[in-house]
Structure formats: C-alpha cells, structure tokens
Design an enzyme around this catalytic site. Structure first.
Site, PDB file in Angstrom:
ATOM      1  N   LEU A  10      55.770  24.530  32.628  1.00  0.00           N
ATOM      2  CA  LEU A  10      55.515  24.748  34.050  1.00  0.00           C
ATOM      3  C   LEU A  10      54.523  23.725  34.569  1.00  0.00           C
ATOM      4  CD1 LEU A  10      54.919  28.604  34.001  1.00  0.00           C
ATOM      5  CD2 LEU A  10      56.802  27.455  35.160  1.00  0.00           C
ATOM      6  N   GLU A  20      53.434  36.597  38.720  1.00  0.00           N
ATOM      7  CA  GLU A  20      53.280  37.194  37.389  1.00  0.00           C
ATOM      8  C   GLU A  20      52.022  36.667  36.706  1.00  0.00           C
ATOM      9  OE1 GLU A  20      56.789  35.986  35.250  1.00  0.00           O
ATOM     10  OE2 GLU A  20      58.137  36.586  36.866  1.00  0.00           O
ATOM     11  N   ASP A  40      48.602  34.449  27.874  1.00  0.00           N
ATOM     12  CA  ASP A  40      48.147  33.401  26.968  1.00  0.00           C
ATOM     13  C   ASP A  40      48.519  33.769  25.539  1.00  0.00           C
ATOM     14  OD1 ASP A  40      47.055  31.052  26.282  1.00  0.00           O
ATOM     15  OD2 ASP A  40      44.973  31.652  26.580  1.00  0.00           O
ATOM     16  N   TYR A  82      59.591  37.877  30.447  1.00  0.00           N
ATOM     17  CA  TYR A  82      59.517  37.387  31.818  1.00  0.00           C
ATOM     18  C   TYR A  82      60.779  36.704  32.312  1.00  0.00           C
ATOM     19  CZ  TYR A  82      57.757  33.340  29.189  1.00  0.00           C
ATOM     20  OH  TYR A  82      57.584  32.336  28.283  1.00  0.00           O
ATOM     21  N   LYS A 105      46.444  28.024  37.585  1.00  0.00           N
ATOM     22  CA  LYS A 105      45.549  28.266  36.453  1.00  0.00           C
ATOM     23  C   LYS A 105      44.172  28.756  36.908  1.00  0.00           C
ATOM     24  CE  LYS A 105      46.625  26.953  32.572  1.00  0.00           C
ATOM     25  NZ  LYS A 105      47.045  25.682  32.010  1.00  0.00           N
ATOM     26  N   CYS A 111       8.619  43.732  16.723  1.00  0.00           N
ATOM     27  CA  CYS A 111       7.533  44.613  16.271  1.00  0.00           C
ATOM     28  C   CYS A 111       6.780  44.059  15.070  1.00  0.00           C
ATOM     29  CB  CYS A 111       8.096  45.992  15.942  1.00  0.00           C
ATOM     30  SG  CYS A 111       9.097  45.994  14.437  1.00  0.00           S
ATOM     31  N   CYS A 167      15.438  44.446  10.768  1.00  0.00           N
ATOM     32  CA  CYS A 167      14.035  44.788  10.925  1.00  0.00           C
ATOM     33  C   CYS A 167      13.816  46.100  10.185  1.00  0.00           C
ATOM     34  CB  CYS A 167      13.722  44.952  12.409  1.00  0.00           C
ATOM     35  SG  CYS A 167      12.266  45.958  12.724  1.00  0.00           S
ATOM     36  N   CYS A 214       9.906  50.250  15.946  1.00  0.00           N
ATOM     37  CA  CYS A 214      10.289  49.035  16.667  1.00  0.00           C
ATOM     38  C   CYS A 214      10.861  49.419  18.035  1.00  0.00           C
ATOM     39  CB  CYS A 214      11.333  48.283  15.843  1.00  0.00           C
ATOM     40  SG  CYS A 214      11.974  46.812  16.660  1.00  0.00           S
TER      41      CYS A 214
HETATM   42  S1  IVH Z   1      58.169  31.125  32.874  1.00  0.00           S
HETATM   43  C1  IVH Z   1      60.795  27.566  33.246  1.00  0.00           C
HETATM   44  N1  IVH Z   1      56.460  33.106  33.083  1.00  0.00           N
HETATM   45  O1  IVH Z   1      53.734  29.437  30.040  1.00  0.00           O
HETATM   46  C2  IVH Z   1      59.850  28.702  33.210  1.00  0.00           C
HETATM   47  N2  IVH Z   1      56.012  31.412  31.499  1.00  0.00           N
HETATM   48  O2  IVH Z   1      53.772  26.552  30.776  1.00  0.00           O
HETATM   49  C3  IVH Z   1      58.956  28.689  32.047  1.00  0.00           C
HETATM   50  N3  IVH Z   1      53.996  31.781  30.176  1.00  0.00           N
HETATM   51  O3  IVH Z   1      56.005  28.301  27.649  1.00  0.00           O
HETATM   52  C4  IVH Z   1      58.350  29.917  31.627  1.00  0.00           C
HETATM   53  N4  IVH Z   1      53.425  33.694  31.110  1.00  0.00           N
HETATM   54  O4  IVH Z   1      54.725  30.422  27.146  1.00  0.00           O
HETATM   55  C5  IVH Z   1      56.761  31.952  32.458  1.00  0.00           C
HETATM   56  N5  IVH Z   1      55.040  34.948  33.350  1.00  0.00           N
HETATM   57  C6  IVH Z   1      55.354  33.794  32.735  1.00  0.00           C
HETATM   58  C7  IVH Z   1      54.556  33.265  31.712  1.00  0.00           C
HETATM   59  C8  IVH Z   1      54.914  32.057  31.110  1.00  0.00           C
HETATM   60  C9  IVH Z   1      53.122  32.785  30.193  1.00  0.00           C
HETATM   61  C10 IVH Z   1      53.922  30.596  29.305  1.00  0.00           C
HETATM   62  C11 IVH Z   1      55.152  30.370  28.483  1.00  0.00           C
HETATM   63  C12 IVH Z   1      55.618  28.978  28.789  1.00  0.00           C
HETATM   64  C13 IVH Z   1      54.415  28.378  29.401  1.00  0.00           C
HETATM   65  C14 IVH Z   1      54.852  27.352  30.418  1.00  0.00           C
END
Ligand code: IVH
Length: 674
Positions: free
Chosen positions: A83, A114, A118, A227, A316, A413, A428, A434
């Site tokens: 992305l 969404e 991570d 997702y 981000k 102490c 301690c 203390c």
């Molecule tokens: S969509 C083409 N949705 O982000 C669309 N990705 O930078 C690609 N990720 O490899 C993925 N949460 O591991 C999508 N709600 C979300 C996500 C998500 C985390 C991660 C995923 C992907 C990375 C892309």
C-alpha cells in the site's frame, strides 16, 4: 450403526463449529468453557473409538503430527501487493483528488476505513468451504506454504459456515497477529525462564508462524483479522468492499470490529482520529489505518500503479520507536522491594506522548542489552505498555561510560540490597520499613482487582504515605477525615467519596483479599485457586508448603512465598487487624467433595501435556474430587507423565507408583465424567 456414529460425529463437529463462530467471530460466547470442553472431549472420545471416521476438518485435528523439514513455496495467483502511505491530512486530500482526476468525474466517494494491523499478511484458500492452503506473502508473487501452522490458529475455521453463496474456491487475505496481552505473557514467561524475549508482537507473530513444528505454533497466542476476499470464482452478489467483509463474517471468518464505512476523505480523517484515540485500548498493535474505495467497480476502474492499488492508501500513525539519549540509569523500588533499572531519557515524543523514562526490566536485561548512561538508544512505546529500551545504537569511535552496577543500598531507604541466587531480580531488604515498598503495597491493596478502592490512585497513595497518615494498609480504615482534607488537592467531596469507598471495600471476596495482600507471585488466578481451596484465612495461614501445593497452580516457589509471608508477625497483625475492623466476605458453601468419583485419590503431573495444560488438567482432576500434589510419595495414586518428564517419573518408578500417559489421563477424565 456406522451411519449413526457418522451422524453423531457430524452433529458434534457442527455444534462445536457453531460455538467457535459465536466465540471468535461474533465475540459472544454461547456456552461456558466447561461445556465447550465437554463437547470437545466427547468428540475426541468418539473419534478415538472410530479413527477411520476422523476428518481433516474436525475441530480436533488442528495440530498435525509431524514437524516439517522445510516450508514449500506457495505462489499467489493474484499478487499480494503493498500500500502507498500518507502521513498528513493534506496528503490524504491529495489522494482523493488524484482518484477523482483519474475517474474524470467529481463524485462522492465512500471508503471502508480499517485499522492497519501490525502483523503478517497471509493468504488462505478455501475449496468447497474447506481450508486447503495457508501461505505467507513472501515477495508478493511467491510465499511459503504454512498451512500446518495456520491450522493451529483457533480463530481460523478449518471449514467455512454453510452459505447459499458459498464459492467453490475462495482466497481470503488477512493479517495474523499476536494480541498484546498474549505477547506480554509470552515474554514474561521467557524472562522467567531466562530465555530470549521477542522484540515486539509482530516479530513474535512472525517467529511463531515460521516454526517447522506446528506444535510450537499451537502454543503461541496468535489471532487473525481478514480484510479482503480475492479470487472468488463464483459470482457472488457483492459490489462493495464493505459488503465483502460482511460476506466473510457470514462465512465464519473474523473481521476487525472497528472497521467503518465512511464518506469522503473527511470521513476518513474522523475515523483516523477515533482510532488514534482508542489505539492503546485495542488488544492488537496497529501502525495506522487503511482507506479503501468502497465500490469495487470503481476500484477496477482505478487499477494499480506499480505494486500498489490506486484505490487504497495507508494513513500511518507517528512512529512508535524513536532514538533518544540515556541521561542516567536509576533504580526504582517496587512493592515487593524489587529494584528495577530505569533509563532516564532526554524527553522524546513517541506514540502520541512524551516519554522520559523507559524500563530496563532487570539487571540481566540491562547487561544483555549493554545499555549505559550517555548511550543513544531506541525506545519503544507499544500501546499502553510501559516504554522500554529496545537497544543501544553504537557509534564507532564514540567513547562510552562504564556499565552501571547494581546498587548495594536501597536508593529509597538505604537498607541492604540482596540478590537471591538464580534470580535476575535484586531487592531491597527493608520490607515495610522502606517507604517505596509501603507505597507499592498500598497501591496494590487498593487496586481494582484487589480491594477496589475507587479514588485511591497512585498519587494519593504517595501523598498518604508521605504525610505519614498511613504506614500499613490497616491504617486506611482508621483515616482521620480532617487530616485527609488537609492534603493537597483533596476537597470535602473527594474526601467523603474516598472514605466511603474505603468503607465499601470492607465487603469483599476471599479471593480479592488474598490477592490484595500482595504475596509475591500470587496473582489474581492463584488467589482465586487458593480461595477456592481453603475455607478461610485461618486454614490458609496455617497451611504448610505441602498442603499449599495441592492447590492447582501452586508450585514449590509460590508455596514458599506464601508460608514465608504468613510467618511474618507483621503480616499476621495486618490480617488480623483487617478482619477485626470488619473486612469480610461471604463464606463459600461447603461442597460435597465426599461423593465425587476421584475422592481419596492423589495425582502428580509431570512433563508437558499436549492437549491441555497442567493447570487445566489439575483443575479437572480436582473437580472430580482428586488431590493434585507436586511431590510423589507412596500415597500417590498415579503420576501423569507428559513429554520430557522430570525426576518425578523416576521417583514414581522407584516407588512402584502407577504411571499414566496423557491419553490415559484423558480417558480417565472422560470415563469419570460419563
Ligand atoms: S489491504 C492491495 N488492509 O499492510 C491491498 N492491508 O502495506 C493490500 N495490512 O501486506 C492489503 N492491515 O500486511 C490491507 N486492513 C488492511 C491491512 C493491511 C494491515 C498490511 C498487510 C499488507 C500491508 C500493505
């Protein structure tokens, strides 16, 4: 006959799947755990009796038998892309303008918004509703086949739920992650065992998925949110991303509950702010949010640019790891006297707050990471967790200070600092002399899971101790209203509320009371087991270590902590004082232990069990009236030996005590339940 068994198996599996769906996808457990366990055991038993009828999608078949030699590669028919990122509001507006330019029309655009999880992207393939492959993203074109590991994740269905639009083939993508709580627990365990800890939940999730032995993966607390649905080869009546997520949920696949459908980039920004606000309270790490044009036809029209879609973008959050300088290393004294090395930092903004302290956990960790005063270090703030030093950034040629050594005297102490052999922690020796330990004890006593005294937070506890209004928890119940009122920031109303909350706390439970005492290594769960086992404080206080070890999760160390605690005259005084001032709980109803199937039998558990952990095994045995102890004697009925059993097995052998395998134990539990 065979048909009726088959039917029974199908029905049981279906019932278990239905409960899994309620639990994992709807987040509304439909039956108590014990009932669920019963169903699982019934299924295991029936399958054990009819092994030829075991199917790969049975809920009992999550963990494969054999570790792999290598992972096979798995190619992605539809590449797994990445992305584009934005960091600021104006970049997001520019993103929307680009979309409209590209579409050559000025229409209102809706987005699914969404959380950006991570963890690790995975692709799962279901054929006729059956999970047939799980793969990592790899380079986007080819990943690794991790089907066996994916199968161990309990929230991933091995078979999808019946659906009128069930696609013949479905590829779904999602993010495998390790919940924060699970991560903390795993690291705490590793720390206790002197093993290496994971740097963050993402690494822990990645490491767990990369295990060649699925048994290892099965032991890690992994979870998933899906997702996207790709590669549906049957025309499902779905025209938006939001609908496709609803479809996934209907199929039994878990979708993040925070996801929203929002109008335009302004809707996206509201979502961003909301998620940033709740971020710390979520049990999973996110590093931003993702917006996706909702309409699939528009997505198609927009297409891709290099390796990322034009119709989606990641917004981000500000970085959670930053570099700063250690100004000094200090030692903080906790409730149990443990001295924790803390790095005092040049203040730095990380994850939405300014951080000027970071924990170094203990001396071993500090030395392992070789953190010294004056060093440049990477700091991490993960959600609501205390900021920690990840590592030092060494610069060639820069002269460093000497390592900080453990102090000989308590910084609070001045009592001697002691270290018990084999323990990483230094302490301690001042006890309640203390002030730091006194403050800690009072904070713990008043905390929500203990006596739950509302309004008595950290600051007030410090003030009460510093003003010498209290020196032990008993004094809380004899507070002088006028003196409390005289404290800084205490008005008439807050004083009244505090005194009322203290009074209210006298009505408690035995388990809270035990926990509140702050006995070393007696957490909420152990306190609950102790409360369950002992009738009242007198029987608990007079129990010896042997007796204490009959309690489910009490081992020799905890048992010794408990006896040592009650031996101290000071602690006896506190307890008696609390009881005489009116702290009380309802006595539990006498259980009819006498008539249970295993009454009079004593079991010892050793080694690691596969299908249930030792605490669960002990709990079940005890529910049937058995005693579970930790040492083998001639009186022991049997020793249950799991994998890598210890010396207890040898001793059992020498004494001629019966030895049971894990399946013997399961059979025993099953038989006795029938
Ligand atoms: S969509 C083409 N949705 O982000 C669309 N990705 O930078 C690609 N990720 O490899 C993925 N949460 O591991 C999508 N709600 C979300 C996500 C998500 C985390 C991660 C995923 C992907 C990375 C892309």
């Amino acid at each position: 006959m065979a048909d009726s068994v088959k039917n029974k198996l199908t029905k049981l599996r279906e019932e278990i799947r239905q409960h899994n769906y309620s639990y994992y996808v709807l987040d509304e457990p439909s039956i108590p755990d014990v009932e669920y366990d019963k169903l699982m055991r019934a299924l295991q038993k029936l399958e054990a009796a009819h092994p030829s009828l075991i199917t790969k999608d049975s809920p009992t078949q999550r963990v494969g038998a054999q570790p792999l030699d290598v992972f096979l590669s798995a190619s992605h028919q539809v590449p797994m892309l990445s992305l584009g990122n934005v960091f600021h509001e104006d970049e997001l507006e520019a993103f929307e303008i680009r979309i409209k330019d590209r579409l050559k029309r000025d229409i209102n655009i809706d987005y699914t918004a969404e959380p950006k999880l991570d963890g690790l992207a995975v692709s799962l393939i279901y054929e006729d509703g059956l999970l047939v492959r799980g793969a990592t993203r790899g380079d986007g074109m080819t990943g690794e086949d991790i089907t066996e590991n994916i199968r161990t994740i309990k929230s991933i269905p091995l078979r999808l739920r019946e659906h009128q639009d069930m696609p013949k083939k479905l590829e779904v993508r999602g993010e495998v992650f390790m919940p924060k709580k699970g991560f903390e627990k795993l690291n705490a365990q590793a720390r206790r065992a002197g093993e290496k800890t994971f740097v963050n939940p993402r690494n822990a999730a990645a490491g767990s998925l990369r295990q060649l032995d699925p048994h290892n993966t099965a032991r890690r607390p992994l979870d998933i949110y899906f997702y996207s649905a790709t590669d549906i080869d049957q025309s499902t009546p779905i025209v938006t991303q939001y609908e496709s997520l609803g479809f996934l949920r209907e199929l039994g696949l878990k979708v993040c509950p925070e996801i929203e459908l929002v109008p335009g980039f302004r809707g996206c920004l509201n979502f961003y702010r909301r998620i940033l606000d709740v971020r710390d309270s979520l049990d999973y790490e996110i590093d931003g949010v993702v917006y996706k044009v909702n309409n699939l036809a528009l997505q198609n029209e927009l297409g891709f640019i290099s390796r990322a879609p034009r119709w989606a973008v990641a917004h981000k959050f500000p970085a959670q790891e930053v570099v700063t300088k250690v100004l000094q290393i200090e030692f903080q004294v906790g409730r149990t006297g443990a001295l924790t090395p803390v790095a005092k930092l040049e203040p730095v903004f990380v994850g939405g707050v300014t951080v000027s302290n970071a924990t170094l956990h203990n001396m071993d960790e500090m030395h392992r990471k070789d953190v010294r005063e004056g060093d440049e270090v990477i700091i991490r703030r993960a959600g609501d967790v205390i900021p920690e030093v990840v590592k030092t950034v060494l610069k060639p040629g820069v002269k460093r200070n000497k390592s900080v050594q453990a102090p000989k005297k308590c910084p609070e102490c001045k009592s001697d600092v002691v270290q018990i052999e084999g323990e990483a922690v230094i302490r301690c020796s001042g006890g309640l002399y203390c002030a730091a330990q006194r403050k800690g004890a009072i904070k713990h006593f008043a905390s929500r899971a203990a006596m739950d005294i509302e309004g008595l937070g950290d600051k007030l506890a410090d003030q009460l101790v510093e003003a010498e209004l209290i020196s032990s928890v008993n004094d809380l119940y004899h507070l002088d209203k006028g003196k409390v009122l005289a404290l800084e920031r205490m008005g008439a109303k807050s004083t009244d509320n505090l005194l009322a909350a203290i009074e209210e706390s006298k009505k408690t439970t035995f388990s809270r009371f035990i926990y509140a005492l702050g006995i070393r290594e007696v957490g909420e769960a152990t306190a609950a087991s102790l409360a369950d086992y002992f009738q009242d404080q007198n029987s608990l206080m007079s129990a010896n270590t042997e007796k204490l070890m009959e309690v489910a999760d009490v081992g020799p160390v905890v048992a010794q902590n408990i006896t040592a605690f009650f031996k101290q005259a000071h602690n006896q005084e506190v307890i008696n004082g609390l009881i005489s001032i009116g702290v009380a709980w309802e006595k539990k109803v006498e259980s009819k232990n006498q008539n249970k199937p295993l009454t009079g039998h004593t079991y010892v558990l050793t080694g690691s069990l596969e299908s249930l952990n030792r605490v669960d095994a002990a709990t079940r045995l005890k529910a049937l009236g058995a005693k579970v102890t930790s040492s083998v004697s001639k009186k022991t009925t049997a020793v249950v030996a799991g994998a890598n059993p210890g010396s207890k097995l040898t001793k059992a052998d020498a004494l001629g005590v019966q030895i049971l395998t894990e399946s013997d134990l399961l059979a025993l539990l099953r038989d006795e339940l029938d």
